[in-house]
Design a protein around this motif. Sequence first.
Motif, short mmCIF file in Angstrom:
data_model
loop_
_atom_site.label_atom_id
_atom_site.label_comp_id
_atom_site.label_asym_id
_atom_site.label_seq_id
_atom_site.Cartn_x
_atom_site.Cartn_y
_atom_site.Cartn_z
N TYR A 57 5.31 61.82 16.05
CA TYR A 57 5.29 62.21 14.73
C TYR A 57 3.97 62.00 14.14
O TYR A 57 3.25 60.92 14.54
CB TYR A 57 6.27 61.27 13.86
CG TYR A 57 7.72 61.60 14.23
CD1 TYR A 57 8.47 61.14 15.24
CD2 TYR A 57 8.56 62.56 13.30
CE1 TYR A 57 9.78 61.55 15.57
CE2 TYR A 57 9.73 62.95 13.37
CZ TYR A 57 10.39 62.65 14.45
OH TYR A 57 11.59 62.90 14.72
N HIS A 89 10.33 55.85 8.02
CA HIS A 89 10.32 56.90 9.02
C HIS A 89 9.08 56.43 9.95
O HIS A 89 8.09 55.75 9.38
CB HIS A 89 9.74 58.03 8.40
CG HIS A 89 9.95 59.47 9.26
ND1 HIS A 89 9.34 59.42 10.35
CD2 HIS A 89 10.81 60.53 9.03
CE1 HIS A 89 9.70 60.68 11.22
NE2 HIS A 89 10.71 61.40 10.03
N LEU A 91 6.41 56.74 12.93
CA LEU A 91 5.15 57.71 13.14
C LEU A 91 4.67 57.06 14.42
O LEU A 91 4.84 56.16 15.25
CB LEU A 91 4.07 57.47 11.98
CG LEU A 91 4.38 57.73 10.64
CD1 LEU A 91 3.07 57.69 9.81
CD2 LEU A 91 4.88 59.08 10.55
N SER A 100 13.88 57.56 14.64
CA SER A 100 12.71 58.16 14.02
C SER A 100 12.78 57.92 12.34
O SER A 100 11.91 58.03 11.80
CB SER A 100 12.44 59.56 14.55
OG SER A 100 13.47 60.29 14.56
N ILE A 130 5.72 65.69 7.05
CA ILE A 130 5.78 64.86 8.53
C ILE A 130 6.02 66.02 9.47
O ILE A 130 6.79 67.03 9.20
CB ILE A 130 6.90 63.80 8.34
CG1 ILE A 130 6.74 62.80 7.32
CG2 ILE A 130 7.38 63.06 9.72
CD1 ILE A 130 7.88 61.77 7.21
N TRP A 131 5.46 65.80 10.69
CA TRP A 131 5.64 66.60 11.64
C TRP A 131 5.96 66.06 12.94
O TRP A 131 5.41 64.94 13.33
CB TRP A 131 4.31 67.39 11.78
CG TRP A 131 3.91 68.20 10.68
CD1 TRP A 131 4.19 69.62 10.61
CD2 TRP A 131 3.10 67.88 9.57
NE1 TRP A 131 3.72 70.14 9.18
CE2 TRP A 131 2.85 68.78 8.65
CE3 TRP A 131 2.54 66.70 9.51
CZ2 TRP A 131 2.42 68.85 7.55
CZ3 TRP A 131 1.87 66.44 8.08
CH2 TRP A 131 1.68 67.72 7.12
N LYS A 132 6.60 66.81 13.70
CA LYS A 132 7.26 66.24 14.95
C LYS A 132 6.70 67.05 16.20
O LYS A 132 6.92 68.19 16.03
CB LYS A 132 8.64 66.08 15.09
CG LYS A 132 9.39 65.92 16.37
CD LYS A 132 10.94 65.67 15.99
CE LYS A 132 11.71 66.69 15.82
NZ LYS A 132 13.21 66.35 15.77
N GLY B 82 9.92 66.56 9.80
CA GLY B 82 10.45 65.09 9.59
C GLY B 82 11.87 65.05 9.89
O GLY B 82 12.69 65.87 9.79
#
Lengths: 155, 83
Positions: A57, A89, A91, A100, A130-132, B82
């Motif tokens: 993340y 969250h 990271l 997560s 936020i990016w996964k 997210g």
Amino acid sequence: MDESEDVPKDFIELKSEKLSVDEVSELVVSPCCGAVSLFIGTTRNNFEGKKVIHLEYEAYTSMAETEIKKICRDVRQKWPSVKHIAVQHRLGVVPITEASVIIAVSSPHRAESLEAVMYCINTLKASVPIWKKEIYEDEYSWKENKECFWTNSGK
Amino acid sequence: QVSVLYFARSAELAGLRCETLSVPRQVTSLQLWEEIVKVHPRLAVIRDQVVFAVRQEYVLLGDQLLVLQPGDEVAIIPPISGG
């Protein structure tokens, strides 16, 4: 217990350490509340038949915290009896089955905290930067939430 | 001069996470995108998926007029994932 300390609080944290359900629940527990509702987002080991090795993340951290604060503000408008809200969250690298994201909300009665938790995770998926990245055995893929508010699938 | 931040796929395509770029003080969000693509042509492939965050507010790519101040943060925001 000093009751003047029990003002409603938002606990927002983005961090690379392993998340703890105990820790997040403890943050929102309150003597006036009969309910604590929790959501835990965990990493799955497969996607469309591919084996997921782990997730990674990343976040636009300052804006993500601001967007989560906006979500908390919205929760308090919609469910005024909500007491404390905690959103954590993770990271960086998240191994399979680890959490997560953990969201906890306390309220005097259960309906509000249950609804507020659902609202938090749904809105987080739609609007928080936020990016996964899913890491497979021989490739990787940046995921896209269907809830993302500006992509066609979100309409 | 604004700070441009790249995330996720856009950081991979641009090859960097942040830089300072000189852009016009007043510009539409689409024109701003085109300025950035001139510097990083590989970003063109994600044009239909991204939005901007200007001073941490989301801006769609289009006719919206932006008034930029020196040092403003402009972020390229690919579709989020997210949670």
